[in-house]
Scaffold this active site. Structure first.
Site, PDB file in Angstrom:
ATOM      1  N   GLY A  29       1.677  -3.413   2.006  1.00 17.94           N
ATOM      2  CA  GLY A  29       1.489  -2.329   2.980  1.00 17.94           C
ATOM      3  C   GLY A  29       1.182  -2.853   4.366  1.00 17.94           C
ATOM      4  O   GLY A  29       1.082  -4.067   4.597  1.00 17.94           O
ATOM      5  N   GLU A 105       0.221  -3.950  -8.267  1.00 19.08           N
ATOM      6  CA  GLU A 105      -1.084  -4.016  -7.596  1.00 19.08           C
ATOM      7  C   GLU A 105      -2.216  -3.857  -8.607  1.00 19.08           C
ATOM      8  O   GLU A 105      -3.237  -4.532  -8.513  1.00 19.08           O
ATOM      9  CB  GLU A 105      -1.177  -2.914  -6.531  1.00 19.08           C
ATOM     10  CG  GLU A 105      -0.298  -3.195  -5.329  1.00 19.08           C
ATOM     11  CD  GLU A 105      -0.239  -2.044  -4.333  1.00 19.08           C
ATOM     12  OE1 GLU A 105       0.025  -2.319  -3.161  1.00 19.08           O
ATOM     13  OE2 GLU A 105      -0.449  -0.886  -4.723  1.00 19.08           O
TER      14      GLU A 105
HETATM   15  C1  5RP Z   1       1.203   0.154  -1.696  1.00 20.20           C
HETATM   16  C2  5RP Z   1      -0.186   0.567  -1.464  1.00 20.20           C
HETATM   17  C3  5RP Z   1      -0.744   0.343  -0.106  1.00 20.20           C
HETATM   18  O1  5RP Z   1      -1.832  -0.500  -0.211  1.00 20.20           O
HETATM   19  C4  5RP Z   1      -1.146   1.650   0.471  1.00 20.20           C
HETATM   20  O2  5RP Z   1      -0.008   2.502   0.487  1.00 20.20           O
HETATM   21  C5  5RP Z   1      -1.689   1.506   1.891  1.00 20.20           C
HETATM   22  O3  5RP Z   1      -0.686   1.109   2.749  1.00 20.20           O
HETATM   23  P1  5RP Z   1      -0.902   0.937   4.304  1.00 20.20           P
HETATM   24  O4  5RP Z   1      -1.872  -0.172   4.491  1.00 20.20           O
HETATM   25  O5  5RP Z   1       0.478   0.656   4.831  1.00 20.20           O
HETATM   26  O6  5RP Z   1      -1.421   2.241   4.854  1.00 20.20           O
HETATM   27  O7  5RP Z   1      -0.883   1.060  -2.316  1.00 20.20           O
HETATM   28  O8  5RP Z   1       1.622   0.517  -2.984  1.00 20.20           O
END
Ligand code: 5RP
Length: 233
Positions: A29, A105
């Site tokens: 992300g 994750e």
């Molecule tokens: C990916 C995730 C990310 O950690 C989550 O979407 C946060 O993303 P960002 O830091 O771009 O806001 O869970 O699967």
């Protein structure tokens, strides 16, 4: 990419917890992005670590930044996992999967002694559930899985990307599930994972050990888990 000061501050701060010799889980992300860039700088300055990535996207970013990656069959332990979140509360419960990488994750988080979660202050909530909960489902008969999700009170929406069905790194679909409110996250987590066709859901309830929250003025707030860090396997 536009610089987001809160995300950058949190992402970079997390890299300070990495010590020489550690095996590090690399999250996915736009916040974990800053952590990976900072780790790349530290590695080029001489820090010796190994890393495992939670997505093909982060794997590529790690390669571009000269971070040594190891294959999963070579992983003996993961000392620290640094990842973003879509929502977090002060109990360090999370919703993840906005980037579609929730399964890998969660596998990495569950195998790590510590999980540092990097967010900007917009993502800290009193109660989880404003963000639609990502649920990864197998493609076979996914419509029936969707019906099961509706039966437990969700409004599931099949995730699309560029007008096509979004496919995860594991070849599955994501159903983004809207709930009025999530009252009992632990019960919902179990209910979801008991539905045939559900691979995993984006509730991360007992993994985070430290929340690093970045503000728009570049300052940081940290919240740690009241219990001691887990041991890896
Ligand atoms: C990916 C995730 C990310 O950690 C989550 O979407 C946060 O993303 P960002 O830091 O771009 O806001 O869970 O699967």
């Amino acid at each position: 990419m536009q610089t987001h000061i809160g995300k950058k501050a949190a992402g970079e701060k997390a890299a300070e917890y990495i010590k020489p010799g550690m095996t590090v889980g690399l999250g996915t992300g736009s916040t974990a992005y800053y952590t990976i860039l900072r780790i790349g700088e530290l590695v080029r300055a001489g820090l010796e670590i190994k890393a495992v990535a939670t997505s093909s996207q982060s794997e590529q970013l790690a390669r571009e930044n000269e971070i040594p990656l190891i294959a999963f069959d070579q992983v003996e332990k993961i000392d620290i996992d640094i990842d973003g979140a879509d929502e977090a509360d002060v109990q360090l419960q999370l919703i993840k999967g906005g980037g579609g990488a929730l399964l890998r994750e969660k596998i990495i988080a569950a195998a790590s002694k510590e999980m540092l979660v990097v967010i900007d202050d917009q993502k800290l909530v009193k109660q989880l559930g404003r963000f639609p909960l990502p649920v990864e489902v197998v493609t076979f008969a996914w419509e029936l899985t969707r019906k099961h999700l509706e039966a437990i009170g969700a409004r599931p929406v099949l995730r699309l990307k560029d007008n096509n069905r979004f496919i995860t790194d594991n070849g599955n679909y994501i159903l983004d599930c809207y709930f009025e409110k999530i009252h009992n996250a632990a019960a919902l987590h179990n209910q979801l994972n008991n539905i045939p066709g559900v691979v995993e859901n984006g509730l991360f309830l007992h993994y985070a050990t430290r929340l690093i929250i970045g503000h728009q003025d570049g300052t940081i707030r940290e919240i740690t888990h009241p219990y001691p860090a887990r041991t890896s396997f």
